[in-house]
Write a protein that holds these residues in place. Structure first.
Motif, mmCIF file in Angstrom:
data_model
loop_
_atom_site.group_PDB
_atom_site.id
_atom_site.type_symbol
_atom_site.label_atom_id
_atom_site.label_comp_id
_atom_site.label_asym_id
_atom_site.label_seq_id
_atom_site.Cartn_x
_atom_site.Cartn_y
_atom_site.Cartn_z
ATOM 1 N N GLY A 137 -20.000 5.930 30.836
ATOM 2 C CA GLY A 137 -19.176 6.721 29.934
ATOM 3 C C GLY A 137 -19.126 8.186 30.282
ATOM 4 O O GLY A 137 -18.637 9.005 29.501
ATOM 5 N N LYS A 138 -19.618 8.578 31.448
ATOM 6 C CA LYS A 138 -19.639 9.999 31.807
ATOM 7 C C LYS A 138 -18.913 10.211 33.114
ATOM 8 O O LYS A 138 -18.987 9.398 34.039
ATOM 9 C CB LYS A 138 -21.089 10.466 31.941
ATOM 10 C CG LYS A 138 -21.812 10.509 30.597
ATOM 11 C CD LYS A 138 -22.885 11.563 30.589
ATOM 12 C CE LYS A 138 -24.119 10.955 31.179
ATOM 13 N NZ LYS A 138 -25.319 10.830 30.578
ATOM 14 N N PHE A 139 -18.215 11.351 33.188
ATOM 15 C CA PHE A 139 -17.556 11.727 34.434
ATOM 16 C C PHE A 139 -18.504 12.574 35.258
ATOM 17 O O PHE A 139 -19.101 13.523 34.752
ATOM 18 C CB PHE A 139 -16.298 12.555 34.151
ATOM 19 C CG PHE A 139 -15.178 11.784 33.516
ATOM 20 C CD1 PHE A 139 -14.859 11.969 32.170
ATOM 21 C CD2 PHE A 139 -14.437 10.854 34.242
ATOM 22 C CE1 PHE A 139 -13.825 11.261 31.574
ATOM 23 C CE2 PHE A 139 -13.409 10.145 33.640
ATOM 24 C CZ PHE A 139 -13.100 10.340 32.310
ATOM 25 N N GLY A 140 -18.626 12.250 36.531
ATOM 26 C CA GLY A 140 -19.427 13.100 37.402
ATOM 27 C C GLY A 140 -18.697 14.409 37.688
ATOM 28 O O GLY A 140 -17.483 14.506 37.510
ATOM 29 N N PRO A 141 -19.456 15.414 38.125
ATOM 30 C CA PRO A 141 -18.822 16.718 38.357
ATOM 31 C C PRO A 141 -17.888 16.706 39.571
ATOM 32 O O PRO A 141 -18.068 15.919 40.494
ATOM 33 C CB PRO A 141 -20.011 17.645 38.604
ATOM 34 C CG PRO A 141 -21.111 16.753 39.050
ATOM 35 C CD PRO A 141 -20.894 15.426 38.403
ATOM 36 N N ILE A 142 -16.917 17.595 39.520
ATOM 37 C CA ILE A 142 -15.972 17.730 40.633
ATOM 38 C C ILE A 142 -16.450 18.844 41.540
ATOM 39 O O ILE A 142 -16.792 19.936 41.083
ATOM 40 C CB ILE A 142 -14.561 18.070 40.087
ATOM 41 C CG1 ILE A 142 -13.988 16.867 39.340
ATOM 42 C CG2 ILE A 142 -13.638 18.486 41.221
ATOM 43 C CD1 ILE A 142 -12.632 17.142 38.725
#
Lengths: 594, 225, 267
Positions: free
Chosen positions: C142-147
C-alpha cells in the motif's frame, strides 16, 4: 531625443521622400505604416492558418512546395508534428500582436485620434515614430525565427513554462526560437508603451476648443481606454519576457522547477515556479484580448451611428461600459487557469468577476440593438461589417458564459470550444471592426471611395464563411476535441475528422475571398472614384478637414472649434439631417448637449 | 563649466486665446459663448506633465510585476538563501537622494532664471551638472555593488536571491540611465535658451521617482533578499 | 440587401442552434459520481446562452429588416425606456442569471475539489512525461516507493526512477502503461510530471486537471460504468502532444484483480 514643442507648430511639413514616407513624424503616415504592417502580418498569419487547416483535415497530405518553406519541417512536403505546432504558434503570435493590436488600435487610432480631438498631431511625434519602428523591428525579430536552424518555437503563443524555459531539450525551436519570440514580444511591448503615451496625452491634453471629454466620438474614447489598458498590460509582459530569456541564456530558474528529467537527463534548473509564468502572462493576456476588441467596439459604434442617422441611446452608458470592461478585465485573468493546479478557491474567486463582466458586455450589445430600433439604417459595406460585428460578438460572447464557470470548464478547457470562442470574438468580430473601419475611413485617408460592389461581395463571403468555419468549433469542443493537436489519433476523435474537413474547405474559400478585399484596397487606392470631404454625411471632426486627405497639420491654418456633441443626427440643419461638430450653426437638437 | 546663457528661455503662461488664431495649443478647450461652462476646462496642461505620469505608471507596473514574481518565487521552493547586501548600496542610496535634492535646487534656480531674475542667478546649470554627476556616481556605484557580489561568488544564476538582485538593480539602473539622458537634454536646452518649464518639471518628476523607486527596491531587497 | 442580410442572420442563428438542440455532437456520456452537477450546470448554461443567442440574433435581424431602406419621410424613433431600459435588462436578465450560475456552480466545483478522498480510496499514481502516461500501483504494502529523478531511465524501462534494490517500498510497486480501475470504487489519483506541463483529461469521467512540474497534485473520482475509455493530454507539451494518450479500463472488481495480478507478474 524628441521635440516636446506641443505649444507651437508641431513640425513643418517634410520635403524629402524619407521624411515624408519612411521616418515620418506625421501621425497620419505612422497610422498608415501600422496598417501596412498589419496587412502584411495578416496575410502571413492567414497563410499559416491555411497550412494548418489543410494538415488537420488531411494529415499525411503532401502540400506542394511546403519543403521550400522548411526542409526540416516538411520533408517530402508532408508537415511534421513539430512544424504544425511551430506554424500554429507563429499564427497566433502574429495575429494577436501584429494584427489585432495594431490595425484597430495603433493604425486607425494613430491616424484618427488626433484629428477627432482637433489636434495638429500627437504631442510626442518622435516617440510616435519610434513606436512604429520599434514594433516593426519586433515583427522582423519574430519572423526571423522562421529562418533559424530549428525554426520557430512550438510552445503556443502562451509559451507555458517549463516547456518554454528548458531550452532546446524541450523540442525543436525551444532554444533560439523561444529567445527570439520573447525578444520580439519584449520589443513589441516597448513600442506599444510609446504608443500608449501618445494616445493618452493626445486625448487629455490636445483637445481643441470646445472639445470636452464627453464630446469625444466613441472611437476616440475606445482608443483612449485601450491605451490605458496597454500601459498596464504591456508593462507586465515585458519583464516576464526578460525573465524567460534569462532562464534560457543565463541559467536562472525563475520558471523551471528542479528534478525535471528530459530525454533521461536531469535538467540543471531548480526551484522555479511554472505557475508564476501563467500568472504574469495572463495578467497581461486577458486585458490584451480586450485591447483587441474595445477599439472595434468604438469603431463599430462610430460607423453604426453615422449609418443609422441617430446617436446611440446613451453616449455615456457606452463609455462607462467600455470603461467597466477595461477595469474588470484585470480581475478575471485566472479563468484561463481554472484547472492549472492553482488553488481551487482562486478558481472560484476568478469566476465571479468573469461572470460579472458579462453585464457590461451585454449592455454594449443591447445599446447597439436598442439604438437600431427606429433608426434610418443605411446599408453600405461599412455598415454591413458593423452590423456583422454585432452578430459575431454575440456569437463569440455567449460561449463565454460556459468558460466563465470552473465546473463547466472542466469539460471545455483546452478543447475546440475555447478556440471557437476566441476566434469568433477576436478572429472575426475584431477583424470585422478593422474591415468596417477600412471601408468607412478609406475615403478620408486616400481621397477615393472603395468599390462598393466588391466590398459587399467581400462582406457576404466573409460573413457566411466565418460562421461556417468557427461555429462548428464549438460542437467539436463539446464533443471533447482537444486543441493544439496536429492530428487526431485518439479513438474518440475519429468521427470528428469529417467536421474538420468541412471547416478546412470553408477556411480556404473564406481566405480566398479576402483577396477581393486586397484587390479592392489596391485598386481603389489608385483608381477609385474620387471622394468628397464628407461622403457619409458624418459629424465628427475628421470629416471637417479642409482637404481630403487631410493636410499635413490636419486642419490647415484654422484651429477647429467644437460646438456640438459628436453625434447630432436626426436634426434639421442647413446641410441635412445632421450637424457637424465643428459647425457653428445652431440647430434644435433632440436632447441637451453636454 | 556652463556656457553663458544670454537670455532667459520662453516661459509657459497660457496665452489669451482671443489674441491668437494660430494653430497649436492656444485657446485649447475654451468654450464658445453659448456652450456649457461646466463641461470644459479653460486650460490644458502641457502634454509633458501628463505624459510623465503615464510613463511613471507603466514603470510602476513593471516593478510591481517583478515584485510579485519575487514573492511567488520565494514561496515556490526551499532554495531561498539570504544574501548580505553590499554595503556600497547604502552609500549609493544617499548619493541618489542627494541628487534629488540637487535637482530641486537646480529647479529653483533655473525657474528664477527663466522668469527673468538673471541678476540673482549666475551659472543656472551648475546644480543640474551636480545632479548629473551624482547620478553617474550612483550608476557607477551600482556597478561596484555587482562586482562586490561577484567577488562573493554570487552571480546571476547562483540562486534565486542573486537572480532577483541583479534583475531588479539592473533594470532600475537602466531607467536611471534614461533619466541621465533626460538631464543631459535639459542642460543642453537650457544652454540654447529653449528649455520649457514642462520639460524641466517632467524630467524632475522622473528623477525623483527613480529615487523613490530605489528606496522601495532597497527595502524590498533588504527584507526579502 | 438589408432584408437579405436579415434573413441570412436568422438562418445562420437557427442553423447554429440545430446541432445543439439535436445533440449531434455532445458531451460524452457521464460515468462519474460527481459529473451530474457539472452536466446540469452545462445544460442550464446552454439554455441561457441559447436563449440569449437566438433572441439577440433574431432581434438584430428583425431590426435590420424593419429599419433599413426607409423612405425619406420616416421618423427617427427612440426605443421606449431608452438606455436605462437596456442597463436594467442587462443587470436583471443576464446579471442575475450569470450570478445564479456562479453560485450554483460552486457546488459542482466543490464536489470535485473541496472534499478530501475517502479513507479507502484506491491510490494510483500517474506520471506524465513527454509523450506518454505511466501509472504506478502501490502493491500489497500500500505504499509508493520514492522517486529518484536522476535514476529515471526510459531506455531501461525505469519510468519512475525507482530504486528497487535500495527502497523497500518500491519493490512491490506495479508500473503499467495502461490504467485500470475497479468500478464503483473511489480512486485517489496522484499526479506527477517528470518534465513539462501536461494535463489529464477523461471526458466520460468529467475530469481534467493539469500536471504542474514541481507540484504534486491529486484528484479523486469514482467510475460507475465498466468500459474502455481514453486518457488524453490537453496541455501542449511538445511535438508528441497529439499522440500522448493512454487507455483507461474500468473493470469489475474481479477483472481488476486479475489484471493487477497479471501486471504484477510482468514487473
Amino acid at each position: 531625443m524628441h521635440d516636446m514643442s506641443a505649444h507651437t507648430v508641431q513640425h513643418h511639413a517634410p520635403t524629402s521622400f524619407i521624411r515624408k514616407h519612411v521616418f515620418s513624424l506625421d501621425h497620419k503616415v505612422i497610422g498608415k505604416q501600422y496598417y501596412g504592417l498589419a496587412l502584411v502580418a495578416v496575410m502571413a498569419g492567414m497563410f499559416l492558418s491555411w497550412l494548418m487547416r489543410i494538415h488537420l483535415g488531411w494529415t499525411n497530405y503532401a502540400i506542394p512546395g511546403l519543403h521550400i518553406l522548411s526542409a526540416n519541417g516538411a520533408p517530402g512536403n508532408v508537415m511534421t508534428p513539430e512544424y504544425y505546432l511551430q506554424l500554429m504558434t507563429m499564427h497566433a503570435t502574429i495575429m494577436v500582436f501584429f494584427v489585432l493590436t495594431t490595425a484597430p488600435f495603433t493604425a486607425f487610432g494613430n491616424y484618427f485620434l488626433p484629428i477627432q480631438v482637433g489636434a495638429e498631431d500627437m504631442p510626442f511625434p518622435h516617440f510616435n515614430m519610434m513606436s512604429f519602428w520599434v514594433t516593426f523591428v519586433g515583427f522582423l525579430v519574430l519572423m526571423s525565427s522562421f529562418f533559424v536552424g530549428e525554426g520557430p518555437t512550438l510552445g503556443g503563443w502562451t509559451q507555458y513554462a517549463p516547456l518554454s524555459a528548458v531550452g532546446s531539450v524541450g523540442g525543436p525551436g525551444e532554444g533560439l526560437g523561444v529567445v527570439l519570440w520573447a525578444a520580439s514580444i519584449g520589443i513589441f511591448c516597448i513600442g506599444q508603451l510609446l504608443g500608449s503615451l501618445n494616445f493618452i496625452t493626445t486625448t487629455l491634453d490636445m483637445r481643441t476648443r470646445g472639445m470636452s471629454m464627453w464630446r469625444l466620438p466613441l472611437s476616440a474614447w475606445s482608443w483612449f481606454i485601450t491605451s490605458v489598458m496597454g500601459l498596464t498590460a504591456f508593462a507586465v509582459l515585458m519583464p516576464a519576457c526578460i525573465l524567460l530569456i534569462l532562464d534560457h541564456v543565463a541559467g536562472t530558474s525563475f520558471f523551471v522547477p528542479g528534478n525535471l528529467v528530459i530525454n533521461d537527463q536531469l535538467q540543471p534548473h531548480s526551484g522555479g515556479s511554472t505557475l508564476l509564468w501563467q500568472h504574469l502572462f495572463w495578467f497581461f493576456g486577458h486585458p490584451e484580448v480586450y485591447i483587441a476588441i474595445i477599439p472595434g467596439m468604438g469603431i463599430v459604434s462610430h460607423i453604426l451611428i453615422t449609418n443609422m442617422r441617430k446617436p446611440l441611446l446613451s453616449h455615456r452608458v457606452m463609455v462607462y461600459s467600455m470603461g467597466a470592461l477595461a477595469a474588470l478585465s484585470y480581475m478575471v485573468y485566472g479563468h484561463h487557469m481554472f484547472v492549472s493546479g492553482m488553488n481551487p478557491v482562486s478558481s472560484l474567486a476568478f469566476s465571479f468577476p468573469t461572470l460579472v463582466i458579462t453585464i457590461p458586455s451585454t449592455i454594449v450589445v443591447l445599446m447597439w440593438l436598442g439604438s437600431l430600433y427606429g433608426a434610418k439604417l443605411r446599408i453600405n459595406t461599412a455598415s454591413l461589417f458593423a452590423l456583422g460585428f454585432i452578430s459575431m460578438f454575440i456569437s463569440g460572447g455567449v460561449s463565454g458564459f460556459f468558460l466563465a464557470q470552473p465546473s463547466v470548464d472542466i469539460m471545455l478547457h483546452a478543447t475546440y470550444f475555447v478556440v471557437g470562442h476566441f476566434h469568433m470574438v477576436m478572429g472575426v468580430a475584431a477583424m470585422f471592426g478593422i474591415f468596417g473601419g477600412t471601408y468607412f475611413w478609406f475615403p478620408k485617408m486616400f481621397g477615393r471611395m472603395m468599390n462598393e460592389t466588391l466590398g459587399k461581395l467581400h462582406f457576404w463571403l466573409t460573413f457566411v464563411g466565418a460562421y461556417c468555419i468557427f461555429m462548428p468549433f464549438h460542437y467539436l469542443g463539446l464533443a471533447g476535441n482537444v486543441r493544439r493537436y496536429q492530428a487526431f489519433v485518439a479513438d474518440y476523435l475519429q468521427p470528428l475528422i469529417p467536421v474538420h474537413r468541412f471547416i478546412t474547405v470553408a477556411a480556404l474559400l473564406t481566405g480566398a475571398a479576402q483577396l477581393i478585399f486586397l484587390y479592392n484596397l489596391i485598386h481603389s487606392r489608385f483608381w477609385g472614384k474620387p471622394a468628397t470631404d464628407n461622403p457619409w454625411e458624418a459629424t465628427s471632426l475628421e470629416w471637417s478637414t479642409p482637404t481630403t486627405p487631410p493636410p499635413h497639420n490636419n486642419f490647415g491654418d484654422k484651429v477647429p472649434v467644437v460646438y456640438h456633441d459628436p453625434y447630432q443626427y436626426g436634426v434639421q440643419s442647413s446641410v441635412g439631417d445632421y450637424v457637424m461638430q465643428a459647425s457653428p450653426e445652431k440647430v434644435k437638437t433632440a436632447h441637451d448637449e453636454a | 563649466m556652463a556656457t553663458t546663457v544670454h537670455e532667459p528661455p520662453r516661459t509657459e503662461t497660457p496665452r489669451d486665446p482671443r489674441l491668437t488664431n494660430s494653430s497649436g495649443n492656444a485657446g485649447r478647450n475654451l468654450v464658445p459663448a453659448e456652450g456649457n461652462l461646466r463641461a470644459v476646462r479653460d486650460y490644458s496642461p502641457p502634454p509633458a506633465s501628463t505624459g510623465i505620469w503615464v510613463v511613471l505608471a507603466s514603470i510602476t507596473m513593471t516593478f510591481a510585476a517583478l515584485t510579485s514574481a519575487l514573492i511567488v518565487r520565494q514561496g515556490s521552493a526551499l532554495d531561498w538563501h539570504h544574501l548580505v547586501l553590499p554595503r556600497i548600496l547604502y552609500l549609493n542610496t544617499i548619493v541618489l537622494l542627494a541628487s534629488s535634492i540637487a535637482l530641486e535646487l537646480a529647479r529653483r534656480r533655473v525657474g528664477a532664471f527663466m522668469t527673468g531674475r538673471r541678476d540673482r542667478v549666475d551659472y543656472p546649470s551648475r546644480w543640474l551638472y551636480i545632479t548629473l554627476f551624482l547620478g553617474l556616481f550612483f550608476v557607477a556605484g551600482q556597478y561596484v555593488a555587482w562586482l562586490q557580489l561577484r567577488a562573493q561568488g554570487l552571480f546571476l544564476a547562483t540562486n534565486p536571491n542573486s537572480s532577483f538582485f541583479y534583475v531588479l538593480t539592473a533594470l532600475h539602473a537602466v531607467h536611471v540611465s534614461g533619466g541621465l539622458g533626460g538631464l543631459v537634454r535639459v542642460i543642453s536646452r537650457l544652454h540654447r535658451s529653449v528649455l520649457r518649464k514642462s520639460t524641466l518639471d517632467a524630467t524632475s518628476h522622473y528623477w525623483h521617482f527613480m529615487g523613490a523607486l530605489w528606496v522601495y527596491l532597497l527595502l524590498l531587497l533588504w527584507i526579502k533578499i | 440587401m438589408a432584408k437579405f442580410f436579415a434573413v441570412t442572420i436568422f438562418v445562420i442563428a437557427i442553423a447554429s442552434a440545430i446541432p445543439i438542440i439535436q445533440h449531434t455532437w455532445w458531451l460524452a456520456p457521464d460515468i462519474s459520481t460527481h459529473g451530474a452537477p457539472i452536466d446540469e450546470q452545462t445544460s442550464e448554461t446552454m439554455a441561457e446562452a441559447g436563449i440569449s443567442f437566438l433572441a439577440s440574433q433574431i432581434i438584430l435581424a428583425f431590426f435590420i429588416w424593419k429599419f433599413s431602406n426607409q423612405g425619406p419621410n420616416a421618423k427617427i424613433r427612440s426605443f421606449p425606456g431608452g438606455a436605462k431600459a437596456m442597463v436594467w435588462a442587462a443587470f436583471l436578465l443576464v446579471g442575475t442569471e450569470a450570478l445564479a450560475l456562479g453560485v450554483f456552480g460552486v457546488k459542482a466545483w466543490a464536489n470535485v475539489y473541496f472534499s478530501p478522498p475517502s479513507a479507502n480510496a484506491l491510490p494510483i499514481q500517474v506520471q506524465a512525461g513527454q509523450f506518454a502516461f505511466y501509472f504506478r500501483y502501490p502493491g500489497p504494502d500500500g505504499k509508493f516507493g520514492p522517486i529518484h529523478p536522476e535514476q529515471l531511465n526510459e531506455a531501461n524501462q525505469n519510468f519512475f526512477g525507482l530504486d528497487t534494490a535500495k527502497d523497500q517500498d518500491s519493490k512491490d510497486d506495479i508500473v503499467t502503461a495502461e490504467m485500470a480501475i475497479p468500478v464503483n470504487r473511489e480512486i485517489h489519483l496522484l499526479m506527477h510530471s517528470k518534465d513539462v506541463g501536461h494535463s489529464f483529461f477523461v471526458p466520460e469521467l468529467r475530469v481534467q486537471q493539469d500536471f504542474v512540474p514541481g507540484l504534486d497534485l491529486s484528484l479523486h473520482f469514482t467510475a460507475t460504468k465498466v468500459g474502455k475509455y481514453e486518457i488524453v493530454c490537453t496541455q501542449l507539451c511538445g511535438l508528441g502532444h497529439y499522440n500522448m494518450k493512454a487507455y483507461l479500463y474500468v473493470y469489475s472488481q474481479e477483472d481488476y484483480d486479475n489484471w493487477l495480478k497479471k501486471e504484477a507478474a510482468m514487473q
